[in-house]
Design an enzyme around this catalytic site. Structure first.
Site, PDB file in Angstrom:
ATOM      1  N   GLY A 124     -52.251 -44.150 -29.427  1.00  0.00           N
ATOM      2  CA  GLY A 124     -52.700 -44.553 -30.982  1.00  0.00           C
ATOM      3  C   GLY A 124     -53.520 -45.358 -31.017  1.00  0.00           C
ATOM      4  O   GLY A 124     -53.667 -46.206 -30.098  1.00  0.00           O
ATOM      5  N   GLU A 125     -53.926 -45.370 -32.522  1.00  0.00           N
ATOM      6  CA  GLU A 125     -54.396 -46.826 -31.996  1.00  0.00           C
ATOM      7  C   GLU A 125     -54.312 -48.366 -33.032  1.00  0.00           C
ATOM      8  O   GLU A 125     -53.641 -47.692 -33.840  1.00  0.00           O
ATOM      9  CB  GLU A 125     -55.684 -45.790 -32.991  1.00  0.00           C
ATOM     10  CG  GLU A 125     -56.755 -44.986 -32.998  1.00  0.00           C
ATOM     11  CD  GLU A 125     -57.609 -44.463 -33.462  1.00  0.00           C
ATOM     12  OE1 GLU A 125     -59.210 -44.495 -32.832  1.00  0.00           O
ATOM     13  OE2 GLU A 125     -57.811 -44.498 -34.755  1.00  0.00           O
ATOM     14  N   VAL A 126     -54.984 -48.938 -32.841  1.00  0.00           N
ATOM     15  CA  VAL A 126     -54.403 -50.335 -33.738  1.00  0.00           C
ATOM     16  C   VAL A 126     -55.670 -51.122 -34.366  1.00  0.00           C
ATOM     17  O   VAL A 126     -55.022 -51.804 -35.370  1.00  0.00           O
ATOM     18  CB  VAL A 126     -53.796 -51.688 -32.660  1.00  0.00           C
ATOM     19  CG1 VAL A 126     -52.660 -50.637 -31.872  1.00  0.00           C
ATOM     20  CG2 VAL A 126     -54.730 -52.026 -31.768  1.00  0.00           C
TER      21      VAL A 126
END
Length: 365
Positions: free
Chosen positions: A222-224
């Site tokens: 996932g992205e942060v």
């Protein structure tokens, strides 16, 4: 239960299932009994099913989703229904892109949709969810709604010549300023009540894939922040007492991501008894830039689609095999002893229509 021999000794076989009738990128899906359901995202309001128990099975068109077509919505099966929450899109052709705060339920037995009497407590675009049982869902992550809506309104309302600078100002901020959801939200499907039951460790995320393995679960990649992938894999364990009885979620030390610069939009599930993760996208070099204070870390970098398949062995994600082609942003559903990959895209965002079933080739030794 003791797990079988190391999975590296049991290579994967790939079976081709019927192709999707059309593209489905950033959509959602789930399995009910022997039928897979998939759609939304770039498929718009279209919703399909594939009955694996039917001879000569092929994807069939089901009832269309009744609301504005959502991308990156949360799709999860519980009890006799499939639920769709949030996502983003346009409420009308003239509207700006925004997050939706609605929930819907699809009833396979009658091929119909119902809108739920609830309003989402936070933005859940890009969030992940699991069903504790037929009446309780848990949600992790999600894009901060107000920031998301404000950015897209400013971007889409501005003249073309100003859009690059608007984007740059938005992206040139550290992770903490994006305010992505770190609360773990519980939804009681009987009363339609939401409750925060704790927080997840590290940064909030979007487009992480949730893999459940008994009481354990993993939030993979996932992205942060936009363009910057998570540097760890979160592992949680569901309390045996249940969320409503003080069991909660216990978080373990995170795992190392097996790919430099992480991955988002990957596929995940169990093949046999082994947790696996496959594909995804990232921007090589983005974390090095971020560490140097270049917060628009992916500016000018080329996005890369991945084909690697990794398996979890003794808390280490080890390379197992490769997909036939790089792939991300699709749907993964466990079926039997394997994992089915549906939709998504490949290099440079080309949609994937093929449906793949990954299974172990059992050793005869």
């Amino acid at each position: 239960m003791t797990k079988p021999a190391r999975p590296q000794d049991q290579p994967l076989i790939v079976t081709q299932l019927p192709d999707l009738p059309g593209q489905c990128v950033d959509g959602g899906g789930a399995r009910m009994a022997q039928t897979i359901y998939a759609g939304l995202g770039s498929a718009g309001q279209r919703w399909y099913c594939l009955d694996l128990s039917s001879p000569g099975h092929a994807w069939q068109r089901c009832a269309d989703f009744p609301g504005p077509a959502p991308s990156c919505a949360v799709v999860v099966a519980a009890g006799e229904a499939i639920y769709v929450f949030g996502g983003c899109g346009k409420s009308s052709p003239a509207a700006c892109t925004a997050q939706f705060d609605t929930g819907y339920r699809y009833l396979p037995a009658s091929d119909r949709w119902e809108q739920l009497r609830t309003v989402l407590p936070v933005g859940l675009t890009g969030a992940s969810a699991l069903a504790l049982d037929a009446s309780t869902l848990l949600f992790f992550g999600g894009y901060q709604r107000e920031q998301f809506d404000h950015f897209h309104h400013a971007l889409e309302s501005a003249p073309q010549a100003q859009r690059a600078e608007i984007t740059a100002r938005y992206m040139r901020r550290p992770i903490a300023q994006f305010g992505w959801n770190t609360d773990v939200w519980s939804l009681n499907l009987l009363t339609m009540t939401w409750c925060s039951v704790g927080t997840q460790p590290h940064h909030g995320h979007c487009k992480a894939t949730l893999l459940r393995d008994g009481l354990d679960f993993y939030l993979l990649g996932g992205e942060v922040k936009p363009g910057l992938r998570a540097s760890t894999i979160k592992q949680g364990r569901l309390g045996v007492g249940g969320i409503g009885n003080g069991g909660g979620v216990q978080w373990h030390a995170p795992h190392a991501v097996p790919v430099n610069d992480g991955f988002a939009g990957c596929f995940a599930g169990r093949i046999g008894q082994w947790p696996v993760v496959a594909g995804g996208t990232h921007f090589p070099g983005s974390w090095q830039r971020y560490a140097q204070g270049e917060y628009f870390a992916h500016e000018g970098l080329r996005k890369r689609w991945l084909a690697n398949i990794y398996v979890l062995v003794e808390r280490q994600w080890c390379h197992l095999d490769s997909l036939p082609q790089p792939r991300a942003n699709g749907i993964s559903v466990e079926v039997g002893d394997g994992l089915v990959l549906i939709g998504g895209d490949s290099d440079e965002g080309r949609p994937c229509l093929d449906t793949l079933w990954l299974r172990q080739r059992l050793s005869t030794r």
